[in-house]
Scaffold this active site. Structure first.
Site, PDB file in Angstrom:
ATOM      1  N   TRP A  11      63.659  30.088  27.859  1.00 25.27           N
ATOM      2  CA  TRP A  11      63.661  31.169  28.846  1.00 25.27           C
ATOM      3  C   TRP A  11      62.955  30.768  30.138  1.00 25.27           C
ATOM      4  O   TRP A  11      62.959  31.533  31.096  1.00 25.27           O
ATOM      5  CB  TRP A  11      63.021  32.427  28.245  1.00 25.27           C
ATOM      6  N   LYS A  12      62.306  29.617  30.144  1.00 25.33           N
ATOM      7  CA  LYS A  12      61.595  29.153  31.348  1.00 25.33           C
ATOM      8  C   LYS A  12      60.662  30.251  31.858  1.00 25.33           C
ATOM      9  O   LYS A  12      60.096  30.987  31.063  1.00 25.33           O
ATOM     10  CB  LYS A  12      62.605  28.679  32.400  1.00 25.33           C
ATOM     11  N   GLU A 173      69.377  16.057  28.193  1.00 27.07           N
ATOM     12  CA  GLU A 173      69.667  17.003  29.272  1.00 27.07           C
ATOM     13  C   GLU A 173      69.812  16.240  30.584  1.00 27.07           C
ATOM     14  O   GLU A 173      68.807  15.949  31.241  1.00 27.07           O
ATOM     15  CB  GLU A 173      68.527  18.015  29.423  1.00 27.07           C
ATOM     16  N   GLY A 238      69.357  27.137  28.750  1.00 28.89           N
ATOM     17  CA  GLY A 238      68.495  27.797  29.717  1.00 28.89           C
ATOM     18  C   GLY A 238      69.104  29.123  30.152  1.00 28.89           C
ATOM     19  O   GLY A 238      68.984  30.140  29.472  1.00 28.89           O
ATOM     20  N   GLY A 239      69.805  29.103  31.290  1.00 29.42           N
ATOM     21  CA  GLY A 239      70.322  30.334  31.896  1.00 29.42           C
ATOM     22  C   GLY A 239      71.067  31.248  30.929  1.00 29.42           C
ATOM     23  O   GLY A 239      70.821  32.456  30.905  1.00 29.42           O
TER      24      GLY A 239
END
Ligand code: PGA
Length: 264
Positions: A11-12, A173, A238-239
């Site tokens: 989720w950063k 990544e 991520g996003g």
């Protein structure tokens, strides 16, 4: 391809506390609707910001979803204002920790030696590390992607205690694919995964079994092609992990490929 798969949502520095709880609750609710998902085969993890770890832990309690942290310090304690140690994370129920994410390499100046120390700190604290490697666009354009990733993987993982390899996950990544909407093609990713797998195997028989997951603009509409590639053992998201529905669609994609792979 057999073996265990991993899908982790990173989720950063996103979500409020309330949003984190709602997102975690949404993920566990929607995972129940995925008949192909066997939590023993596809390990699902959520990596919220530090202040929300316990709230997310409580939101997923009783469900086979792992609590993951986004980073840890290399020392267990000390005068390190603002940092968080691996034993601290373990004490609040964290199971796994990401080390060496490209955003930390880029914005916090982390190098391969520090990533190695963090990995060892994680193992020592009983946390299983997810080690990120990946080249930048200029490095790929210069044809140096394999050399860069090899140096990162060697720095983090060569010569570990053989038993430790069973606890490690590697995330490939490519930096140019993170948050850009520009995913590596399944062929590009698969080629790198097989390259990393071969490199790991050269570290010893135990290291040959380390799963390599892919990260970089993974979305529901590209996960099938990626998960179908030999050597891609899941995703670091991520996003698309900030929305329960899209994250669970990615879990579904990996779970369906795991099933298909087990049958073939
Ligand atoms: P992204 O991030 O899915 O938003 O590209 C992946 C990551 O940084 O782990």
């Amino acid at each position: 391809m057999g073996g265990r798969r991993y899908v982790t949502g990173n989720w950063k520095m996103h979500t409020s506390r309330a949003e984190a709880v709602a997102l975690a609750s949404g993920v566990v609710a929607q995972l129940q609707q995925v008949p192909a998902w066997d939590p023993d085969v596809v390990r699902v993890g959520l990596a919220p910001p530090f202040p929300f770890l316990e709230a997310v832990r409580d939101a997923v309690a009783g469900h086979p979803v792992e609590l993951v942290a986004q980073d840890c310090h290399a020392e267990p304690r000390g005068a390190f204002t603002g940092w968080v140690s691996a034993p601290m994370l373990a004490s609040v129920g964290v199971r796994r920790v990401i080390v060496g994410h490209s955003e930390r390499r880029q914005h916090a100046g982390e190098d391969d030696a520090l990533v190695r120390r963090k990995l060892e700190a994680a193992l020592e604290a009983g946390l299983d590390p997810v080690v990120c490697v990946g080249e930048q666009l200029a490095e790929r354009d210069a044809g140096r992607h394999e050399a860069v990733v090899e140096a990162q993987a060697r720095g983090a993982l060569e010569g570990l205690d053989p038993a430790a390899y069973a606890r490690v996950v590697v995330a490939y990544e490519p930096v140019w694919a993170i948050g850009t909407g520009r995913t590596a093609t399944p062929e590009q990713a698969g080629t790198m995964h097989r390259f990393i797998g071969g490199l790991l195997a050269s570290f010893g028989p135990q290291a040959a079994g380390v799963p390599v997951i892919y990260g970089g603009s993974v979305k529901p509409d590209n996960i099938d092609g990626l998960a179908r590639q030999d050597g891609i053992a899941g995703a670091l998201v991520g996003g698309a992990s900030l929305e329960a529905g899209s994250f669970v669609q990615i879990v579904r994609g990996v779970a369906e490929q795991a099933r298909a792979g087990a049958r073939s």
